[in-house]
Design an enzyme around this catalytic site. Structure first.
Site, mmCIF file in Angstrom:
data_model
loop_
_atom_site.group_PDB
_atom_site.id
_atom_site.type_symbol
_atom_site.label_atom_id
_atom_site.label_comp_id
_atom_site.label_asym_id
_atom_site.label_seq_id
_atom_site.Cartn_x
_atom_site.Cartn_y
_atom_site.Cartn_z
ATOM 1 C CB THR A 109 -0.860 0.020 1.294
ATOM 2 O OG1 THR A 109 -1.590 -1.192 1.360
ATOM 3 C CG2 THR A 109 -1.829 1.195 1.305
ATOM 4 C CB THR A 117 3.824 8.947 -1.231
ATOM 5 O OG1 THR A 117 3.672 8.215 -2.438
ATOM 6 C CG2 THR A 117 4.770 10.104 -1.447
ATOM 7 C CB SER A 118 7.935 6.968 -2.562
ATOM 8 O OG SER A 118 7.110 7.315 -3.635
ATOM 9 N NE ARG A 119 6.688 0.541 1.591
ATOM 10 C CZ ARG A 119 5.375 0.487 1.323
ATOM 11 N NH1 ARG A 119 4.620 1.577 1.358
ATOM 12 N NH2 ARG A 119 4.810 -0.659 1.046
ATOM 13 C CG LEU A 120 10.826 8.950 0.711
ATOM 14 C CD1 LEU A 120 11.024 10.142 -0.240
ATOM 15 C CD2 LEU A 120 12.182 8.561 1.323
#
Ligand SMILES: Cc1cc2nc3c(=O)[nH]c(=O)nc-3n(C[C@H](O)[C@H](O)[C@H](O)COP(=O)(O)O)c2cc1C
Length: 214
Positions: free
Chosen positions: A10, A190-193
């Site tokens: 997700t 978002t984007s694992r940041l």
């Protein structure tokens, strides 16, 4: 398992967490997020994982329910002779974890536990439903039981000997208060940041806030 778990993911996009906007007091920040978890309609926002370890550091983890939270610490109740009870008696270092998926938030809390005062535990035990009070007596938590019938027979017997409204708190059952020295508030991004803000204190008063890499 037929599904490819590698494809299960997700992207978190709901919110951010800014050090300029969070409360300087981690207890108040916890309250704020807890209220938001309740408003989000989570079924048991007070369900949390409790990690303990034995004296040589072998960890164990299980869910428990948060039953009190204020500047003194985070309270949960259990059986003192359970696995967690035996571990905490020998090694009071523990950690709590909340994961509120609907808000894409995680909170980690670490510190030492102390047993809550007798009168506080008595008052909480008295507030529990009758069935739960009987259950506390009937279960030698974490010990092997031959089958379910043994447990149910024990409960039926206890119901005959302890009338509703007159069940004392077992001496082997009570509360623990985890007194935090570290909190971490995690907001999925978002984007694992992701955003991670850690609060640390030596004395439980002056809290530093730092951002950790996700
Ligand atoms: C959502 C949830 C809440 C739970 N709450 C408690 C609790 O408040 N106290 C408790 O002793 N066990 C609770 N349990 C059961 C524990 O997870 C665990 O099975 C039990 O305490 C024995 O753990 P131990 O053998 O590590 O001591 C809960 C389980 C779940 C899934």
């Amino acid at each position: 398992m037929t599904e490819d778990l590698g494809k299960l993911r997700t992207d978190y996009q709901m919110a951010g967490l800014d050090e300029a906007e969070v409360d300087r007091d981690p207890f108040r920040q916890f309250d704020l997020w807890f209220d938001q978890a309740r408003e989000a309609g989570l079924i048991e926002p007070n369900a949390m994982a409790l990690a303990s370890a034995d004296p040589v550091g072998r960890p164990s983890v299980r869910m428990v329910l948060l039953k009190g939270a204020d500047e003194r610490g985070f309270v949960f109740y259990s059986n003192f002779e359970s696995r967690k009870g035996r571990e905490l008696a020998l090694n009071p270092h523990a950690a709590l974890l909340f994961w509120w998926d609907r808000l894409q938030r995680q909170i980690r809390i670490e510190g030492e536990v102390a047993v809550v005062a007798e009168d506080e535990a008595d008052a909480y035990f008295a507030s529990r439903p009758y069935g739960s009070q009987i259950g506390a007596w009937a279960s030698a938590q974490s010990s092997v039981v031959p089958d379910r019938r043994v447990l149910e027979d024990r409960a039926r017997h206890l119901e005959r000997t302890h009338a509703e409204g007159r069940v004392p708190r077992p001496s082997f059952w009570g509360g623990y208060r985890l007194v935090p020295t570290r909190f971490e508030f995690w907001q999925g991004r978002t984007s694992r940041l992701h955003d991670r803000l850690v609060y640390r204190s030596r004395d439980g008063n002056d809290w530093t806030i730092e951002r950790l890499s996700p």
